[in-house]
Each structure stands twice: as structure tokens, then as C-alpha cells.
Enzyme design. Structure first.
Site, short mmCIF file in Angstrom:
data_model
loop_
_atom_site.label_atom_id
_atom_site.label_comp_id
_atom_site.label_asym_id
_atom_site.label_seq_id
_atom_site.Cartn_x
_atom_site.Cartn_y
_atom_site.Cartn_z
N HIS A 46 -4.27 2.92 -0.74
CA HIS A 46 -4.62 3.05 0.68
C HIS A 46 -3.53 3.72 1.51
O HIS A 46 -3.66 3.82 2.73
CB HIS A 46 -4.91 1.67 1.28
CG HIS A 46 -6.15 1.02 0.72
ND1 HIS A 46 -7.40 1.56 0.87
CD2 HIS A 46 -6.32 -0.11 0.00
CE1 HIS A 46 -8.30 0.79 0.27
NE2 HIS A 46 -7.67 -0.24 -0.27
N ARG A 71 -0.24 0.60 -7.80
CA ARG A 71 -1.68 0.47 -7.65
C ARG A 71 -2.19 1.87 -7.44
O ARG A 71 -1.89 2.52 -6.42
CB ARG A 71 -2.09 -0.42 -6.49
CG ARG A 71 -3.64 -0.35 -6.36
CD ARG A 71 -4.25 -1.51 -5.70
NE ARG A 71 -4.12 -1.46 -4.26
CZ ARG A 71 -4.70 -2.34 -3.44
NH1 ARG A 71 -5.43 -3.33 -3.96
NH2 ARG A 71 -4.54 -2.26 -2.15
N GLU A 150 -12.53 -7.42 -7.27
CA GLU A 150 -12.58 -7.42 -5.79
C GLU A 150 -13.95 -7.00 -5.27
O GLU A 150 -14.06 -6.44 -4.20
CB GLU A 150 -11.45 -6.57 -5.21
CG GLU A 150 -11.36 -5.16 -5.72
CD GLU A 150 -10.24 -4.36 -5.03
OE1 GLU A 150 -9.65 -4.82 -4.04
OE2 GLU A 150 -9.99 -3.24 -5.50
N ASP A 176 -11.40 -7.08 -0.11
CA ASP A 176 -12.57 -6.35 -0.60
C ASP A 176 -13.63 -7.30 -1.12
O ASP A 176 -14.83 -7.04 -0.96
CB ASP A 176 -12.16 -5.36 -1.69
CG ASP A 176 -11.76 -4.01 -1.11
OD1 ASP A 176 -12.53 -3.47 -0.29
OD2 ASP A 176 -10.68 -3.51 -1.46
C1 3PY Z 1 -7.84 -6.63 -1.27
O1 3PY Z 1 -7.62 -7.72 -0.70
O2 3PY Z 1 -8.92 -6.04 -1.25
C2 3PY Z 1 -6.75 -6.00 -1.99
O3 3PY Z 1 -6.94 -4.94 -2.55
C3 3PY Z 1 -5.43 -6.70 -2.00
O4 3PY Z 1 -4.45 -6.02 -2.68
MG MG Z 2 -8.83 -4.04 -2.25
#
Ligand code: 3PY
Ligand code: MG
Length: 263
Positions: A46, A71, A150, A176
Site C-alpha cells: 500500500h 509484503r 484477509e 481487509d
Molecule cells: C489488513 O489488516 O488488512 C492488513 O493487511 C494488515 O497488515
Molecule cells: Mg490487508
């Protein structure tokens, strides 16, 4: 060749704790590399990192004695190869929702015979204190692969996903995950749908011999999750630490907050 101590801890059943680097800055990475975290994750999903800045962050983290992770922006061969060839000692893959996506992540991350990662580069071996030949021979035993749970689709398929050989950990993204449930993104919720999903991931990971983890917002929650059996704990982010301290200092001086410190 240097041991990946974060992976080693997870395999030994121990917690491995770190934070997210969300300011594309090698100096921040260098500073935080000396704090004592087990790993630091360069957040390329992000945040607008370029590959050169990311590689400098990986090098600074490794030279500070901490394990550099990335990531990646998405589960693709190009992203994973460039992160690992740039010197990351492991990857965290967002939004892995099916067994086929988990198999693809392994294929991109592991060299032959476990996968099809292409052989090349040299920054990886510098960060592992070795030469490329030894790195290529041993990387499958050292590189950490963490897939993210997620999305409700990933939760439904989690047993199949974690049956794929070559995965070291599963990491829950609460924001997410809640979003995919039609709920407000947050690091925590008491909604049963959410707490049941989190517990389902933990129990399934344990059954499959995979370390489970989750992103938390403070050390108290981290300790609570460790007591539950979670091992891979991401606590906040560099920007969050900076803003919460700065906000506190400003408040003490009677200055009003202009931005909420929730990163
Ligand atoms: C989320 O909370 O969606 C994440 O990707 C946390 O790293
Ligand atoms: Mg996420």
C-alpha cells in the site's frame, strides 16, 4: 550462510515479533533494525516504495541484525522474485484466497524442486552473509513464506490453503478481513463472525503445522494473541509509533491533534 532467525523461531514454536515499515526510508529501516524486533516488513502493498529503496531498506535491516521481510504488492512472480533478489529474507503475500493461489506463491518463492523461482542476482547473498552459489543451494530452507488470510473466501478455504507444502506462516489482516465481511475496517472487532474466523485460522494452522499470526495495534494485544497461540505478530507501523508519540507530546503541550494516530 546466515540463519533466518525469524523462520527459525516460528519453526521452534516461538513468537516472532516485528512491525511494518510504511515510510519508504532506508534511514528509518536502519534505526529500527537496532530496536530488537525479530523482523521488519517493508510494506510494498500500500506504500509507494520503488525497488531500489526497498533493497536499501532490506540491506540496512539485515546489517542491523534483524530479518528483512517484504509484503509484496500482490501475489505475482515478478513481485516475489524482485523482493527476494533485492535482499528480503522472506515475503508476506496479501490476499491468498484459494489453494491455487497458495500453490502459485510457493512456486514463485521456492527454487527447484519445490518451485520455479529463477536463479539470479547477488543482493540476497550479501544479506545472508554468503555467496550466490550457497544462497541458491540453501534458500529453500531459509526464506520465510507467509500467506495472508484477509478475506472471507480465504477463511473458507484455509484448510486447503495451508495444506500446500512450502508455506511457513499464515498472517491475518484484520482490516481487509472485516471489510470483506461488510464491516468497518479495524485492527479488532468483537463481532462473533470475526473472532470465529480468527480462531478458525489459528486452530487450522496449528493442525497443519504452520505458524499463525495477526496484525495488532499495541503490545498488550500482541501479548494477548501470543497467549492464545499466535506467533507471527506485527505490531503497528513505523508511522504509527512516530505519530502516537508526537501526538502525545503535542497534547501535553496543549496543542490540538490534526490527524488521528492510527497508522
Ligand atoms: C489488513 O489488516 O488488512 C492488513 O493487511 C494488515 O497488515
Ligand atoms: Mg490487508
Amino acid at each position: 550462510m546466515k540463519t533466518n532467525t525469524a523462520r527459525e523461531r516460528l519453526r521452534a514454536g516461538l513468537p516472532a515479533i516485528g512491525t511494518w515499515l510504511t515510510m519508504p526510508c532506508p534511514i528509518t529501516a536502519h534505526l529500527l533494525s537496532k530496536i530488537g524486533f525479530h523482523w521488519l516488513t517493508v510494506e510494498m502493498e500500500h506504500i509507494p516504495y520503488n525497488w531500489e529503496t526497498a533493497a536499501q531498506c532490506f540491506a540496512n535491516i539485515a546489517s542491523g541484525g534483524t530479518v528483512p521481510l517484504a509484503r509484496v504488492p500482490w501475489n505475482t512472480g515478478e513481485n516475489i522474485k524482485r523482493a527476494l533478489d533485492g535482499g528480503a529474507m522472506g515475503v508476506v503475500i496479501p490476499m491468498v484466497n484459494t489453494k491455487a493461489e497458495a500453490e502459485a506463491a510457493v512456486e514463485f518463492t521456492r527454487f527447484h524442486p519445490l518451485g520455479q523461482r529463477s536463479v539470479g542476482g547477488y543482493l540476497h547473498s550479501l544479506n545472508h552473509d554468503t555467496d550466490p552459489a550457497e544462497y541458491f543451494a540453501r534458500a529453500n530452507d531459509e526464506v520465510l513464506l507467509v500467506v495472508m488470510a484477509e478475506h472471507v473466501k480465504g477463511i473458507a478455504n484455509i484448510d486447503d490453503i495451508l495444506s500446500v507444502p512450502g508455506i511457513d506462516g499464515v498472517f491475518i489482516g484484520p482490516n481487509d478481513l472485516l471489510n470483506s465481511m461488510g464491516r468497518k475496517p479495524s485492527f479488532h472487532s468483537d463481532a462473533a463472525e470475526f473472532t470465529d474466523a480468527v480462531e478458525h485460522v489459528r486452530v487450522t494452522a496449528k493442525k497443519r503445522g504452520v505458524a499463525s499470526g495477526i496484525h495488532v495495534i499495541n503490545p498488550d494485544v500482541a501479548n494477548h494473541r501470543i497467549a492464545e497461540g499466535f506467533q507471527f505478530l506485527a505490531m503497528g507501523s513505523d508511522a504509527g509509533f512516530m505519530l502516537s508519540n508526537a501526538t502525545e507530546a503535542a497534547k501535553t503541550l496543549g496543542l490540538g491533534p490534526k490527524a488521528a494516530a492510527k497508522y
